[in-house]
Write a protein that holds these residues in place. Structure first.
Motif, PDB file in Angstrom:
ATOM      1  N   LEU A 188       0.819  -1.216   0.000  1.00  0.00           N
ATOM      2  CA  LEU A 188       0.000   0.000   0.000  1.00  0.00           C
ATOM      3  C   LEU A 188       0.851   1.264   0.000  1.00  0.00           C
ATOM      4  O   LEU A 188       0.516   2.236  -0.677  1.00  0.00           O
ATOM      5  CB  LEU A 188      -0.969  -0.014   1.172  1.00  0.00           C
ATOM      6  CG  LEU A 188      -2.087  -1.053   1.040  1.00  0.00           C
ATOM      7  CD1 LEU A 188      -2.952  -1.081   2.287  1.00  0.00           C
ATOM      8  CD2 LEU A 188      -2.926  -0.807  -0.197  1.00  0.00           C
ATOM      9  N   GLU A 189       1.966   1.239   0.718  1.00  0.00           N
ATOM     10  CA  GLU A 189       2.825   2.422   0.723  1.00  0.00           C
ATOM     11  C   GLU A 189       3.399   2.676  -0.670  1.00  0.00           C
ATOM     12  O   GLU A 189       3.460   3.818  -1.129  1.00  0.00           O
ATOM     13  CB  GLU A 189       3.949   2.278   1.759  1.00  0.00           C
ATOM     14  CG  GLU A 189       4.689   3.569   2.009  1.00  0.00           C
ATOM     15  CD  GLU A 189       5.610   3.549   3.217  1.00  0.00           C
ATOM     16  OE1 GLU A 189       6.289   4.568   3.430  1.00  0.00           O
ATOM     17  OE2 GLU A 189       5.660   2.529   3.946  1.00  0.00           O
ATOM     18  N   GLY A 190       3.799   1.620  -1.358  1.00  0.00           N
ATOM     19  CA  GLY A 190       4.299   1.780  -2.723  1.00  0.00           C
ATOM     20  C   GLY A 190       3.228   2.286  -3.672  1.00  0.00           C
ATOM     21  O   GLY A 190       3.464   3.191  -4.477  1.00  0.00           O
ATOM     22  N   LEU A 191       2.034   1.704  -3.573  1.00  0.00           N
ATOM     23  CA  LEU A 191       0.938   2.130  -4.445  1.00  0.00           C
ATOM     24  C   LEU A 191       0.508   3.559  -4.146  1.00  0.00           C
ATOM     25  O   LEU A 191       0.241   4.341  -5.061  1.00  0.00           O
ATOM     26  CB  LEU A 191      -0.247   1.174  -4.303  1.00  0.00           C
ATOM     27  CG  LEU A 191      -0.022  -0.230  -4.864  1.00  0.00           C
ATOM     28  CD1 LEU A 191      -1.178  -1.136  -4.488  1.00  0.00           C
ATOM     29  CD2 LEU A 191       0.195  -0.196  -6.369  1.00  0.00           C
ATOM     30  N   GLU A 192       0.434   3.913  -2.862  1.00  0.00           N
ATOM     31  CA  GLU A 192       0.043   5.276  -2.490  1.00  0.00           C
ATOM     32  C   GLU A 192       1.082   6.298  -2.941  1.00  0.00           C
ATOM     33  O   GLU A 192       0.751   7.460  -3.175  1.00  0.00           O
ATOM     34  CB  GLU A 192      -0.213   5.369  -0.985  1.00  0.00           C
ATOM     35  CG  GLU A 192      -1.506   4.669  -0.590  1.00  0.00           C
ATOM     36  CD  GLU A 192      -1.746   4.615   0.913  1.00  0.00           C
ATOM     37  OE1 GLU A 192      -0.855   5.001   1.704  1.00  0.00           O
ATOM     38  OE2 GLU A 192      -2.843   4.170   1.298  1.00  0.00           O
ATOM     39  N   ALA A 193       2.341   5.855  -3.092  1.00  0.00           N
ATOM     40  CA  ALA A 193       3.386   6.747  -3.609  1.00  0.00           C
ATOM     41  C   ALA A 193       3.296   6.889  -5.128  1.00  0.00           C
ATOM     42  O   ALA A 193       4.041   7.652  -5.733  1.00  0.00           O
ATOM     43  CB  ALA A 193       4.768   6.223  -3.210  1.00  0.00           C
ATOM     44  N   GLY A 194       2.374   6.130  -5.737  1.00  0.00           N
ATOM     45  CA  GLY A 194       2.167   6.222  -7.171  1.00  0.00           C
ATOM     46  C   GLY A 194       3.219   5.505  -7.999  1.00  0.00           C
ATOM     47  O   GLY A 194       3.453   5.862  -9.155  1.00  0.00           O
ATOM     48  N   LYS A 195       3.845   4.503  -7.423  1.00  0.00           N
ATOM     49  CA  LYS A 195       4.932   3.805  -8.104  1.00  0.00           C
ATOM     50  C   LYS A 195       4.472   2.482  -8.691  1.00  0.00           C
ATOM     51  O   LYS A 195       3.646   1.783  -8.097  1.00  0.00           O
ATOM     52  CB  LYS A 195       6.086   3.539  -7.123  1.00  0.00           C
ATOM     53  CG  LYS A 195       6.628   4.797  -6.470  1.00  0.00           C
ATOM     54  CD  LYS A 195       7.098   5.804  -7.515  1.00  0.00           C
ATOM     55  CE  LYS A 195       7.533   7.117  -6.883  1.00  0.00           C
ATOM     56  NZ  LYS A 195       8.177   8.003  -7.831  1.00  0.00           N
ATOM     57  N   PRO A 196       5.027   2.103  -9.862  1.00  0.00           N
ATOM     58  CA  PRO A 196       4.754   0.761 -10.381  1.00  0.00           C
ATOM     59  C   PRO A 196       5.292  -0.263  -9.380  1.00  0.00           C
ATOM     60  O   PRO A 196       6.385  -0.102  -8.850  1.00  0.00           O
ATOM     61  CB  PRO A 196       5.525   0.697 -11.699  1.00  0.00           C
ATOM     62  CG  PRO A 196       6.085   2.048 -11.940  1.00  0.00           C
ATOM     63  CD  PRO A 196       5.922   2.859 -10.710  1.00  0.00           C
ATOM     64  N   LEU A 197       4.501  -1.292  -9.136  1.00  0.00           N
ATOM     65  CA  LEU A 197       4.817  -2.238  -8.066  1.00  0.00           C
ATOM     66  C   LEU A 197       4.866  -3.666  -8.587  1.00  0.00           C
ATOM     67  O   LEU A 197       3.943  -4.118  -9.256  1.00  0.00           O
ATOM     68  CB  LEU A 197       3.756  -2.134  -6.967  1.00  0.00           C
ATOM     69  CG  LEU A 197       3.830  -3.142  -5.827  1.00  0.00           C
ATOM     70  CD1 LEU A 197       5.080  -2.923  -4.975  1.00  0.00           C
ATOM     71  CD2 LEU A 197       2.576  -3.055  -4.960  1.00  0.00           C
ATOM     72  N   VAL A 198       5.958  -4.347  -8.229  1.00  0.00           N
ATOM     73  CA  VAL A 198       6.050  -5.795  -8.382  1.00  0.00           C
ATOM     74  C   VAL A 198       6.017  -6.345  -6.963  1.00  0.00           C
ATOM     75  O   VAL A 198       6.926  -6.095  -6.169  1.00  0.00           O
ATOM     76  CB  VAL A 198       7.343  -6.227  -9.107  1.00  0.00           C
ATOM     77  CG1 VAL A 198       7.458  -7.755  -9.133  1.00  0.00           C
ATOM     78  CG2 VAL A 198       7.385  -5.650 -10.522  1.00  0.00           C
ATOM     79  N   ALA A 199       4.942  -7.056  -6.637  1.00  0.00           N
ATOM     80  CA  ALA A 199       4.779  -7.638  -5.298  1.00  0.00           C
ATOM     81  C   ALA A 199       5.261  -9.085  -5.348  1.00  0.00           C
ATOM     82  O   ALA A 199       4.744  -9.888  -6.119  1.00  0.00           O
ATOM     83  CB  ALA A 199       3.318  -7.578  -4.870  1.00  0.00           C
ATOM     84  N   VAL A 200       6.247  -9.388  -4.517  1.00  0.00           N
ATOM     85  CA  VAL A 200       6.857 -10.716  -4.514  1.00  0.00           C
ATOM     86  C   VAL A 200       6.385 -11.464  -3.275  1.00  0.00           C
ATOM     87  O   VAL A 200       6.623 -11.034  -2.150  1.00  0.00           O
ATOM     88  CB  VAL A 200       8.393 -10.627  -4.554  1.00  0.00           C
ATOM     89  CG1 VAL A 200       9.013 -12.021  -4.623  1.00  0.00           C
ATOM     90  CG2 VAL A 200       8.853  -9.769  -5.737  1.00  0.00           C
ATOM     91  N   VAL A 201       5.717 -12.571  -3.515  1.00  0.00           N
ATOM     92  CA  VAL A 201       5.123 -13.363  -2.439  1.00  0.00           C
ATOM     93  C   VAL A 201       6.174 -14.260  -1.802  1.00  0.00           C
ATOM     94  O   VAL A 201       6.898 -14.971  -2.490  1.00  0.00           O
ATOM     95  CB  VAL A 201       3.957 -14.216  -2.983  1.00  0.00           C
ATOM     96  CG1 VAL A 201       3.412 -15.154  -1.910  1.00  0.00           C
ATOM     97  CG2 VAL A 201       2.858 -13.319  -3.530  1.00  0.00           C
ATOM     98  N   ASN A 202       6.228 -14.218  -0.479  1.00  0.00           N
ATOM     99  CA  ASN A 202       7.087 -15.132   0.277  1.00  0.00           C
ATOM    100  C   ASN A 202       6.275 -16.399   0.503  1.00  0.00           C
ATOM    101  O   ASN A 202       5.502 -16.492   1.455  1.00  0.00           O
ATOM    102  CB  ASN A 202       7.514 -14.496   1.596  1.00  0.00           C
ATOM    103  CG  ASN A 202       8.500 -15.341   2.358  1.00  0.00           C
ATOM    104  OD1 ASN A 202       8.688 -16.519   2.057  1.00  0.00           O
ATOM    105  ND2 ASN A 202       9.130 -14.758   3.357  1.00  0.00           N
ATOM    106  N   ASP A 203       6.452 -17.369  -0.360  1.00  0.00           N
ATOM    107  CA  ASP A 203       5.645 -18.584  -0.299  1.00  0.00           C
ATOM    108  C   ASP A 203       6.128 -19.589   0.742  1.00  0.00           C
ATOM    109  O   ASP A 203       5.596 -20.683   0.836  1.00  0.00           O
ATOM    110  CB  ASP A 203       5.530 -19.237  -1.676  1.00  0.00           C
ATOM    111  CG  ASP A 203       6.863 -19.485  -2.346  1.00  0.00           C
ATOM    112  OD1 ASP A 203       7.911 -19.165  -1.751  1.00  0.00           O
ATOM    113  OD2 ASP A 203       6.858 -19.986  -3.481  1.00  0.00           O
ATOM    114  N   THR A 204       7.102 -19.183   1.573  1.00  0.00           N
ATOM    115  CA  THR A 204       7.544 -20.064   2.656  1.00  0.00           C
ATOM    116  C   THR A 204       6.814 -19.773   3.963  1.00  0.00           C
ATOM    117  O   THR A 204       6.993 -20.494   4.935  1.00  0.00           O
ATOM    118  CB  THR A 204       9.064 -19.934   2.904  1.00  0.00           C
ATOM    119  OG1 THR A 204       9.357 -18.611   3.351  1.00  0.00           O
ATOM    120  CG2 THR A 204       9.849 -20.246   1.634  1.00  0.00           C
TER     121      THR A 204
END
Length: 166
Positions: free
Chosen positions: A88-104
């Motif tokens: 949310l902080e990245g999106l609210e800053a208006g930046k393109p976001l790649v969200a990387v899931v920690n699947d562990t």
């Protein structure tokens, strides 16, 4: 070095798999090919310490800061663990976001959040093992601008409901 900046954040703990995936030679080559010249990594209490330079790209890191808002603001691309606060902080800053899931993680809420944000077009999500292919195929023009909710609207609605109560 002047150019585009990638900000990578793991949140307040660690996500060594993400940091390791970002600093792999193949990943850095992809970033250089896409015009990125700086990678700033927030590594939390992780054990993976990045090198400072790779041909064509400067790397720097820090563990934690009271606020990383300036790092988000300076970024042209954010690669984040898929935690709610960081996304949310990245999106609210208006930046393109790649969200990387920690699947562990056990009872992993990150997948649900990343999938939901991706389904609405606000981010691209992947796993550490698919980060390179995600970056190689990344088209940030397809992402929608995230518009944060307005908490005042909820407060106004609650006020109106409470006024109607006997």
């Amino acid at each position: 070095m002047v150019g585009k900046t990638v900000f990578v954040t793991v949140g307040t703990t660690h996500f060594d798999a993400l940091i390791a995936a970002v600093v792999e030679e193949a990943t850095l080559k992809i970033l250089v090919e896409r015009g990125y010249t700086n990678v700033v990594l927030q590594i939390g209490d992780g054990k993976v310490i990045p090198k400072e330079h790779f041909e064509g790209i400067e790397l720097s890191y820090f563990r934690l800061k009271p606020s990383i808002a300036a790092s988000f603001a300076a970024a042209d691309l954010v690669i984040s663990h898929a935690g709610a606060g960081s996304c949310l902080e990245g999106l609210e800053a208006g930046k393109p976001l790649v969200a990387v899931v920690n699947d562990t993680l056990m009872a992993n809420h990150q997948t649900e959040l990343a999938e939901e944000l991706s389904n609405h077009g606000f981010c691209i999500f992947c796993y550490p093992s698919t980060l390179q292919s995600t970056l190689a195929n990344l088209d940030i023009k397809q992402l929608k601008k995230y518009v944060p909710g307005n908490p005042k609207l909820l407060a106004q609605h609650l006020d109106s409901v409470i006024k109607l109560m006997p």
